[in-house]
Design an enzyme around this catalytic site. Structure first.
Site, PDB file in Angstrom:
ATOM      1  N   ARG A  39       0.852  -1.189   0.000  1.00  0.00           N
ATOM      2  CA  ARG A  39       0.000   0.000   0.000  1.00  0.00           C
ATOM      3  C   ARG A  39       0.887   1.238   0.000  1.00  0.00           C
ATOM      4  O   ARG A  39       1.726   1.402   0.876  1.00  0.00           O
ATOM      5  CB  ARG A  39      -0.900   0.000   1.237  1.00  0.00           C
ATOM      6  CG  ARG A  39      -1.858   1.190   1.354  1.00  0.00           C
ATOM      7  CD  ARG A  39      -2.711   1.024   2.605  1.00  0.00           C
ATOM      8  NE  ARG A  39      -3.720   2.049   2.737  1.00  0.00           N
ATOM      9  CZ  ARG A  39      -3.571   3.168   3.426  1.00  0.00           C
ATOM     10  NH1 ARG A  39      -2.422   3.415   4.043  1.00  0.00           N
ATOM     11  NH2 ARG A  39      -4.550   4.044   3.515  1.00  0.00           N
ATOM     12  N   SER A 108     -12.920  -3.552   0.821  1.00  0.00           N
ATOM     13  CA  SER A 108     -13.170  -2.917   2.109  1.00  0.00           C
ATOM     14  C   SER A 108     -14.658  -2.644   2.284  1.00  0.00           C
ATOM     15  O   SER A 108     -15.326  -2.151   1.374  1.00  0.00           O
ATOM     16  CB  SER A 108     -12.409  -1.590   2.210  1.00  0.00           C
ATOM     17  OG  SER A 108     -11.017  -1.797   2.189  1.00  0.00           O
ATOM     18  N   LYS A 137      -4.875   6.286   8.154  1.00  0.00           N
ATOM     19  CA  LYS A 137      -5.920   6.640   7.179  1.00  0.00           C
ATOM     20  C   LYS A 137      -6.803   7.706   7.813  1.00  0.00           C
ATOM     21  O   LYS A 137      -7.725   7.417   8.571  1.00  0.00           O
ATOM     22  CB  LYS A 137      -6.742   5.409   6.789  1.00  0.00           C
ATOM     23  CG  LYS A 137      -7.665   5.662   5.604  1.00  0.00           C
ATOM     24  CD  LYS A 137      -8.284   4.385   5.076  1.00  0.00           C
ATOM     25  CE  LYS A 137      -9.107   4.658   3.843  1.00  0.00           C
ATOM     26  NZ  LYS A 137      -9.765   3.461   3.313  1.00  0.00           N
TER      27      LYS A 137
END
Length: 209
Positions: A39, A108, A137
Site C-alpha cells: 500500500r 473494504s 488513514k
C-alpha cells in the site's frame, strides 16, 4: 480462492523506510504474517511496479501471497497474487475480469449497507473496519468497535479480516467478534523488530472451537 487472513500485513512506506520495505516484510513473514498488501497512496503506478516486483521476489518460496492496494494496473504489471480495493477504487466486476479467476480479490466494507451490495461470487474476502481510529488513514469511516465488527462479520458471506488500530492484545477480541484475522500496519511496520511484533500476534491467537 481460500486465503489465510489470520495475520495480514499492510505496508506503509514511511514506517518501513528505516529498515527497508523488503527487509521489513521478510522479517514479518518469518514472524508469521500470512498475507502481505503493498500500500502506497503517493507513489505513481510506474514507481510502484518495480517495488511490487522486488517484493514478489522477496516473498518467493514463503507461500505468502502479495496483494496490491487499489492499483489494478500495478497488480497486473507486477505479477502480484491479487488486489484489494476500497469502495471508491473501481468496480469489483471489472477488477475480477482483468485479474482472472485465480487471483485473490478483497474489498473494504465499513457499513451494513455496503455489505448488502457486495457481489460475493467475485470476491475472496472482505476487509472490515476501521475497528478503531487510526492515523494511517485520516479519512476513514466512523470506527466500528468490536460490536460493529461482530455485526458485519456475522452477516458476511465471505471470510473477513478486521483492520484499524489493532494490536496484539486485540487478537482474542477480534476472533470473538467472528473475523478470520487481523490486518496490521503500524503494530508491525512501526516497530524496531517486525519479526517479534508478528510473533506477538500469534501468541494472542487461541484455537477456534
Amino acid at each position: 480462492m481460500r486465503v489465510d487472513l489470520s495475520l495480514y500485513l499492510v505496508t506503509d512506506p514511511e514506517l518501513c523506510a528505516e529498515r527497508g520495505l523488503e527487509e521489513t516484510v521478510v522479517a514479518a513473514v518469518r514472524g508469521g504474517v500470512t498475507l502481505v498488501q503493498l500500500r502506497d497512496k503517493h507513489a505513481s503506478d510506474a514507481e510502484l511496479v518495480p517495488v511490487a516486483r522486488r517484493l514478489k521476489t522477496a516473498l518467493a518460496g514463503s507461500g505468502v501471497p502479495l496483494l496490491i492496494n487499489d492499483r489494478l494496473e500495478v497488480a497486473l504489471a507486477s505479477g502480484a497474487d491479487g488486489l484489494h480495493i476500497g469502495q471508491d477504487d473501481g468496480e469489483v466486476d471489472d477488477a475480477r475480469a482483468a485479474l482472472g479467476a485465480d487471483a485473490i480479490l478483497g474489498l473494504s466494507v465499513q457499513t451494513p449497507e455496503q455489505l448488502a451490495r457486495i457481489n460475493a461470487a467475485k470476491l475472496d474476502y472482505l476487509g472490515l473496519g476501521p475497528v478503531f481510529a487510526t492515523p494511517s488513514k485520516r479519512d476513514h469511516a466512523q470506527p466500528l468497535g468490536f460490536d460493529g465488527l461482530a455485526e458485519l462479520a456475522g452477516a458476511s458471506p465471505l471470510p473477513t479480516v478486521a483492520i484499524g488500530g489493532l494490536k496484539a492484545e486485540h487478537v482474542e477480541a477480534v476472533r470473538r467478534a467472528g473475523a478470520d484475522g487481523l490486518a496490521v500496519i503500524s503494530a508491525i511496520c512501526g516497530t524496531p523488530d517486525p519479526e517479534a511484533a508478528a510473533r506477538s500476534f500469534h501468541r494472542g491467537v487461541a484455537p477456534r472451537r
